[in-house]
Motif scaffolding. Structure first.
Motif, PDB file in Angstrom:
ATOM      1  N   ALA A   3      77.809 -63.031  80.623  1.00  0.00           N
ATOM      2  CA  ALA A   3      78.080 -61.195  81.129  1.00  0.00           C
ATOM      3  C   ALA A   3      77.758 -60.637  80.364  1.00  0.00           C
ATOM      4  O   ALA A   3      77.222 -59.222  80.657  1.00  0.00           O
ATOM      5  N   PRO A   4      78.690 -60.448  78.752  1.00  0.00           N
ATOM      6  CA  PRO A   4      78.263 -58.911  78.017  1.00  0.00           C
ATOM      7  C   PRO A   4      77.232 -58.663  77.865  1.00  0.00           C
ATOM      8  O   PRO A   4      76.864 -57.983  77.437  1.00  0.00           O
ATOM      9  N   ARG A   5      76.539 -60.030  77.458  1.00  0.00           N
ATOM     10  CA  ARG A   5      74.929 -59.804  76.545  1.00  0.00           C
ATOM     11  C   ARG A   5      73.502 -59.323  77.908  1.00  0.00           C
ATOM     12  O   ARG A   5      73.707 -58.590  77.699  1.00  0.00           O
ATOM     13  N   GLU A   6      74.425 -59.663  79.215  1.00  0.00           N
ATOM     14  CA  GLU A   6      73.704 -59.462  79.912  1.00  0.00           C
ATOM     15  C   GLU A   6      74.035 -57.367  79.999  1.00  0.00           C
ATOM     16  O   GLU A   6      72.981 -56.669  80.580  1.00  0.00           O
ATOM     17  N   GLU A   7      75.406 -57.524  80.627  1.00  0.00           N
ATOM     18  CA  GLU A   7      75.202 -56.087  80.168  1.00  0.00           C
ATOM     19  C   GLU A   7      75.217 -54.988  79.679  1.00  0.00           C
ATOM     20  O   GLU A   7      74.654 -54.028  79.456  1.00  0.00           O
ATOM     21  N   LEU A   8      74.970 -55.919  77.944  1.00  0.00           N
ATOM     22  CA  LEU A   8      74.229 -55.469  76.551  1.00  0.00           C
ATOM     23  C   LEU A   8      72.928 -54.839  77.333  1.00  0.00           C
ATOM     24  O   LEU A   8      72.302 -53.493  76.750  1.00  0.00           O
ATOM     25  N   HIS A   9      72.188 -55.834  77.430  1.00  0.00           N
ATOM     26  CA  HIS A   9      70.717 -55.524  77.874  1.00  0.00           C
ATOM     27  C   HIS A   9      70.215 -54.202  78.386  1.00  0.00           C
ATOM     28  O   HIS A   9      69.351 -53.682  78.751  1.00  0.00           O
ATOM     29  N   VAL A  23      72.103 -46.961  68.214  1.00  0.00           N
ATOM     30  CA  VAL A  23      72.240 -47.806  69.077  1.00  0.00           C
ATOM     31  C   VAL A  23      72.283 -48.734  67.557  1.00  0.00           C
ATOM     32  O   VAL A  23      72.774 -49.964  67.673  1.00  0.00           O
ATOM     33  N   LEU A  24      70.394 -49.310  67.902  1.00  0.00           N
ATOM     34  CA  LEU A  24      70.302 -50.493  67.187  1.00  0.00           C
ATOM     35  C   LEU A  24      70.468 -50.321  65.366  1.00  0.00           C
ATOM     36  O   LEU A  24      71.057 -51.791  65.161  1.00  0.00           O
ATOM     37  N   ALA A  25      70.650 -49.006  65.008  1.00  0.00           N
ATOM     38  CA  ALA A  25      71.696 -49.667  63.706  1.00  0.00           C
ATOM     39  C   ALA A  25      72.637 -49.305  63.851  1.00  0.00           C
ATOM     40  O   ALA A  25      73.064 -50.812  63.031  1.00  0.00           O
ATOM     41  N   LEU A  26      73.557 -49.561  64.296  1.00  0.00           N
ATOM     42  CA  LEU A  26      74.922 -49.669  64.783  1.00  0.00           C
ATOM     43  C   LEU A  26      75.020 -51.176  65.144  1.00  0.00           C
ATOM     44  O   LEU A  26      75.680 -51.781  64.395  1.00  0.00           O
ATOM     45  N   VAL A  27      74.455 -52.288  65.415  1.00  0.00           N
ATOM     46  CA  VAL A  27      74.331 -53.187  66.401  1.00  0.00           C
ATOM     47  C   VAL A  27      74.317 -54.316  64.690  1.00  0.00           C
ATOM     48  O   VAL A  27      74.445 -55.051  64.748  1.00  0.00           O
ATOM     49  N   ASN A  30      76.703 -54.070  62.293  1.00  0.00           N
ATOM     50  CA  ASN A  30      77.928 -54.855  62.774  1.00  0.00           C
ATOM     51  C   ASN A  30      77.744 -56.484  62.228  1.00  0.00           C
ATOM     52  O   ASN A  30      78.748 -56.833  62.063  1.00  0.00           O
ATOM     53  N   LEU A  31      76.310 -55.994  62.226  1.00  0.00           N
ATOM     54  CA  LEU A  31      76.271 -58.059  61.648  1.00  0.00           C
ATOM     55  C   LEU A  31      76.051 -58.119  60.254  1.00  0.00           C
ATOM     56  O   LEU A  31      75.905 -59.248  59.830  1.00  0.00           O
ATOM     57  N   LEU A  32      75.876 -57.132  59.802  1.00  0.00           N
ATOM     58  CA  LEU A  32      75.812 -57.251  58.591  1.00  0.00           C
ATOM     59  C   LEU A  32      77.125 -57.524  58.016  1.00  0.00           C
ATOM     60  O   LEU A  32      77.687 -58.397  57.278  1.00  0.00           O
ATOM     61  N   ALA A  33      78.272 -56.171  58.379  1.00  0.00           N
ATOM     62  CA  ALA A  33      79.082 -56.525  57.925  1.00  0.00           C
ATOM     63  C   ALA A  33      80.236 -58.385  58.519  1.00  0.00           C
ATOM     64  O   ALA A  33      80.812 -58.379  57.931  1.00  0.00           O
ATOM     65  N   SER A  34      79.566 -58.713  59.363  1.00  0.00           N
ATOM     66  CA  SER A  34      80.334 -59.678  60.373  1.00  0.00           C
ATOM     67  C   SER A  34      80.112 -60.891  58.847  1.00  0.00           C
ATOM     68  O   SER A  34      80.247 -61.461  58.551  1.00  0.00           O
ATOM     69  N   ARG A  35      78.581 -60.437  58.544  1.00  0.00           N
ATOM     70  CA  ARG A  35      77.701 -61.728  57.775  1.00  0.00           C
ATOM     71  C   ARG A  35      78.435 -61.592  56.461  1.00  0.00           C
ATOM     72  O   ARG A  35      79.164 -62.611  55.295  1.00  0.00           O
ATOM     73  N   ARG A  36      78.410 -60.509  55.647  1.00  0.00           N
ATOM     74  CA  ARG A  36      79.468 -60.173  54.410  1.00  0.00           C
ATOM     75  C   ARG A  36      80.583 -60.629  54.202  1.00  0.00           C
ATOM     76  O   ARG A  36      81.512 -61.675  53.671  1.00  0.00           O
ATOM     77  N   MET A  37      81.356 -60.886  55.880  1.00  0.00           N
ATOM     78  CA  MET A  37      82.698 -61.111  56.190  1.00  0.00           C
ATOM     79  C   MET A  37      82.987 -62.257  56.090  1.00  0.00           C
ATOM     80  O   MET A  37      83.674 -63.165  54.976  1.00  0.00           O
ATOM     81  N   ARG A  38      82.022 -63.117  56.463  1.00  0.00           N
ATOM     82  CA  ARG A  38      82.263 -64.564  56.927  1.00  0.00           C
ATOM     83  C   ARG A  38      82.318 -65.469  55.150  1.00  0.00           C
ATOM     84  O   ARG A  38      82.350 -66.169  55.015  1.00  0.00           O
TER      85      ARG A  38
END
Length: 69
Positions: A3-9, A23-27, A30-38
């Motif tokens: 549901a959250p992905r559908e809402e985002l779309h 918005v694409l730049a923000l996403v 976030n993705l890069l920051a998440s990968r760096r953290m992991r």
């Protein structure tokens, strides 16, 4: 799709074209920051397991800093 992905779309589809890129730049950011953290968490787990082995801390620091020698 969840549901959250559908809402985002749906919300992205409603944006004016000139607002999609920011918005694409923000996403992406976030993705890069998440990968760096992991990756950093994985390095810390490795460091903990290898504590006391000569040279490991220096090698891991080089990998973290992006220096490949």
């Amino acid at each position: 799709m969840s549901a959250p992905r559908e809402e985002l779309h749906s919300l992205v589809d409603q944006l004016p074209e000139d607002r999609v890129q920011p918005v694409l730049a923000l996403v992406r950011e976030n993705l890069l920051a998440s990968r760096r953290m992991r990756a950093a968490e994985a390095l810390e787990r490795i460091r903990d397991k290898m504590r006391g082995v000569t040279g490991v801390d220096e090698e891991l620091d080089q990998l973290r800093e992006g220096s490949r020698g």
